[in-house]
Scaffold this active site. Structure first.
Site, short mmCIF file in Angstrom:
data_model
loop_
_atom_site.label_atom_id
_atom_site.label_comp_id
_atom_site.label_asym_id
_atom_site.label_seq_id
_atom_site.Cartn_x
_atom_site.Cartn_y
_atom_site.Cartn_z
N CYS A 49 -81.18 -12.43 27.97
CA CYS A 49 -80.19 -12.96 28.91
C CYS A 49 -79.56 -11.86 29.75
O CYS A 49 -79.20 -12.08 30.91
CB CYS A 49 -79.08 -13.70 28.17
SG CYS A 49 -79.64 -15.00 27.05
N ASP A 81 -76.48 -15.39 21.25
CA ASP A 81 -76.39 -16.60 20.45
C ASP A 81 -77.74 -16.96 19.83
O ASP A 81 -77.81 -17.39 18.68
CB ASP A 81 -75.90 -17.77 21.31
CG ASP A 81 -74.45 -17.63 21.72
OD1 ASP A 81 -73.90 -16.53 21.56
OD2 ASP A 81 -73.86 -18.61 22.20
N CYS A 122 -75.52 -14.04 29.02
CA CYS A 122 -75.52 -14.92 27.85
C CYS A 122 -74.25 -15.79 27.84
O CYS A 122 -73.27 -15.51 28.54
CB CYS A 122 -75.66 -14.12 26.56
SG CYS A 122 -76.22 -15.12 25.15
N LYS A 124 -71.35 -16.62 26.42
CA LYS A 124 -69.90 -16.35 26.44
C LYS A 124 -69.49 -15.39 27.54
O LYS A 124 -68.30 -15.20 27.79
CB LYS A 124 -69.45 -15.79 25.07
CG LYS A 124 -69.84 -16.66 23.87
CD LYS A 124 -69.46 -18.12 24.05
CE LYS A 124 -70.05 -19.00 22.96
NZ LYS A 124 -71.51 -19.06 22.94
N SER A 472 -75.07 -25.84 20.09
CA SER A 472 -75.69 -25.10 21.18
C SER A 472 -75.89 -26.03 22.37
O SER A 472 -76.00 -27.25 22.21
CB SER A 472 -77.05 -24.57 20.71
OG SER A 472 -77.85 -24.21 21.81
#
Length: 557
Positions: A49, A81, A122, A124, A472
């Site tokens: 990511c 994640d 990614c 967050k 998710s």
């Protein structure tokens, strides 16, 4: 241009020592009158990511200089994640949102920066940056690292969720180990965030709708040239925004957040968007609550056929017109506010003016408003005696949105997954994973491994899974997360016992256990608060200060 905030460190005789430090990192005499622009670079080789972010940061840095600003690059963290999923490490994922926000705020405010360009990939990274941007309220723009292109296997599009589901398929005897390894080797072909309308792509779309990234930028592929060109343009626009004093809170209005929720529903976005929008809005001082999602869901249909429950991936959405095309359809239907502005100072109505009224006829990703996949939004807010503060159900692709069955209770994700892979879960069961909330986890882990295993075994339509943890963005099926109050603080999910009958009714927005108020009160008296096993470190600190998930699981209320 207003007086620069950075003049606090660049102007006057008394700031000679400060300037000497800046000279060492490349400032010349003429640069001390230019705006200092932070470049919050989330580059990392931890995850695909974020592994392509550095080239975007360097491109933005060049553009800032060319546009009359002085860039100062600094790093911020990421957590993968996908790699931490199903492990103890996943407890740090949601925590990392706060760390990212805190780090960007700290660097920018400590150095008196005039603006910030944040780059992330990614999940967050996006809400973390937006929380920081809302806190500081200095001119800001976000550059999304871009989505990954789909993996290919025998002509089939794959995503990382394909690998999680393959585990369940293997244990159910539906595939062999050779197929599992083929999926593993082919599902992630290069750089970029997970390719379906999972959390990263959902949140990048949210930022585009809020006006803090450029139109079309949220659906670009990470490895395409247009992503670099967009980074260059974003930096130029940010320097202009500093000159015009366009600030985030000018854009992050209640109407803008309502627009974001409408688009989330239309594209079939992630449940995590509920948590993150609540957190960002809280920081921005905007009155958005969990009930707003249900209110908007009732009006806005799902018009995009995207994975995880649909057919297509985000690069397909981009080719079909991206988020601007979705917004134009919603605008024409009166489902978003056209007077909200973006970082360029343009209203939505203005910058969508040249977008076609109808989606292209040569694609099936975006449907018109009168031919939706689902007539109502897919993120339902369920309440009842198991979730008095609310919970979030993702019901896209669910043929049977109502289920009553016996509780199969697990105190952790690991215990649940083991039971699923041992084929202990049967059709009609309501799987309960508790003590995985913001406080109880701590960190509110995502339950992708159990849900994917259930789907892989062919039970996705026959089993419900409920939790005080999260899911998710790749999850689908009859799943209910974010149950609040959570088990660790004495919520009723802590009081249920094996075999208690639980009803999940996404039609009536209901989640209940078949117990009287008197019985629940009796059990509450016998309940013992779990001992927090983390005595030191960030998880210990987080569990002491984090809010309930119904308020966004924030740490600065």
């Amino acid at each position: 241009m207003n007086k620069l905030r950075s003049s606090a460190i660049t102007q006057g005789v008394q700031r000679s020592p400060n300037r000497s430090m800046l000279r060492a990192v490349g400032f010349n005499d003429e640069d001390f009158n230019k705006p200092i622009v932070g470049v919050a670079n989330g580059y990392s080789t931890i995850t695909p990511c974020n592994m392509g972010l550095n080239k975007l940061a360097l491109k933005a840095e060049e553009s800032i200089k060319r546009s009359g600003g002085m860039p100062q690059m600094f790093g911020t963290i990421t957590v993968s994640d996908g790699i931490s999923m199903g492990t103890e490490g996943m407890k740090y994922s949601l925590v990392s949102r706060e760390v990212i926000a805190d780090s960007i705020e700290t660097a920018c405010n400590a150095q008196s920066m005039d603006g910030v360009l944040a780059i992330g990939g990614c999940d967050k990274n996006m809400p973390g940056a937006m929380i920081a941007i809302a806190r500081m309220n200095i001119p800001s723009i976000f550059i999304y690292g871009g989505t990954i292109k789909p993996g290919k296997l025998h002509g089939e599009d794959l995503t990382v969720v394909s690998a999680f589901e393959a585990v369940g398929q293997l244990t159910a005897g539906k595939i062999n180990e050779e197929r599992l390894i083929q999926v593993e080797k082919n599902c992630i072909p290069g750089a970029g965030s997970c390719g379906g309308m999972f959390t990263a792509n959902t949140m990048s779309a949210v930022i585009e709708v809020l006006g803090l990234s450029l139109p079309h930028s949220s659906t670009m592929a990470a490895e395409d040239l247009e992503k670099e060109l967009s980074a260059d343009k974003s930096a130029e626009i940010l320097v202009s925004a500093i000159e015009k004093d366009i600030r985030p809170l000018d854009l992050m209005t209640k109407k803008a957040f309502e627009n974001a929720i409408s688009v989330i529903m239309a594209i079939g976005g992630s449940t995590n968007a509920v948590l993150h929008i609540l957190a960002i809005a809280n920081t921005a001082g905007i009155d958005i609550n969990i009930n707003d999602f249900e209110r908007i869901r009732q009006k806005v249909p799902v018009i995009c056929d995207l994975k995880p429950s649909g057919k297509y991936v985000t690069v397909d959405l981009h080719k079909a017109g991206g988020i601007p095309q979705v917004m134009k359809i919603l605008l024409n239907a009166g489902l978003i506010h056209g007077d909200c502005k973006n970082i360029e100072g343009k209203t939505i109505s203005e910058y969508l003016q040249n977008i076609p009224d109808k989606p292209p006829t040569n694609q099936n990703v975006i449907r018109d408003i009168d031919d939706p996949l689902y007539k109502k939004g897919h993120l339902a807010i369920l309440k009842g005696n198991l979730a008095s503060e609310g919970s979030v159900a993702k019901i896209s692709g669910v043929k049977n949105p109502v289920l009553t069955g016996p509780a199969k209770i697990f105190e952790s994700e690991e215990d649940c997954l083991k039971s699923i892979l041992n084929n202990d879960i049967k059709a009609g069961d309501v799987v309960v994973i508790r003590n995985e909330g913001p406080v109880g986890g701590p960190g509110m882990r995502e339950m992708l491994a159990p849900t994917s295993a259930i789907v892989g075994q062919g039970l996705g339509e026959k089993v419900a899974l409920i939790t005080d943890g999260r899911f998710s963005g790749g999850t689908y099926g009859l799943v209910v997360g974010h149950i609040a109050p959570e088990a660790a603080v004495g919520g009723n999910i802590a009081l249920i016992k094996q075999g208690d009958l639980i009803t999940v009714d996404a039609v009536k927005q209901l989640i209940e256990v078949d117990l009287s108020d008197e019985e629940l009160e009796k059990r509450k008296k016998d309940w013992v608060k779990p001992i927090q096993k983390y005595k030191r470190g960030i998880l210990s600190k987080y569990s002491r200060i984090v809010s309930t998930s119904s308020l966004g699981a924030v740490t600065d209320l």
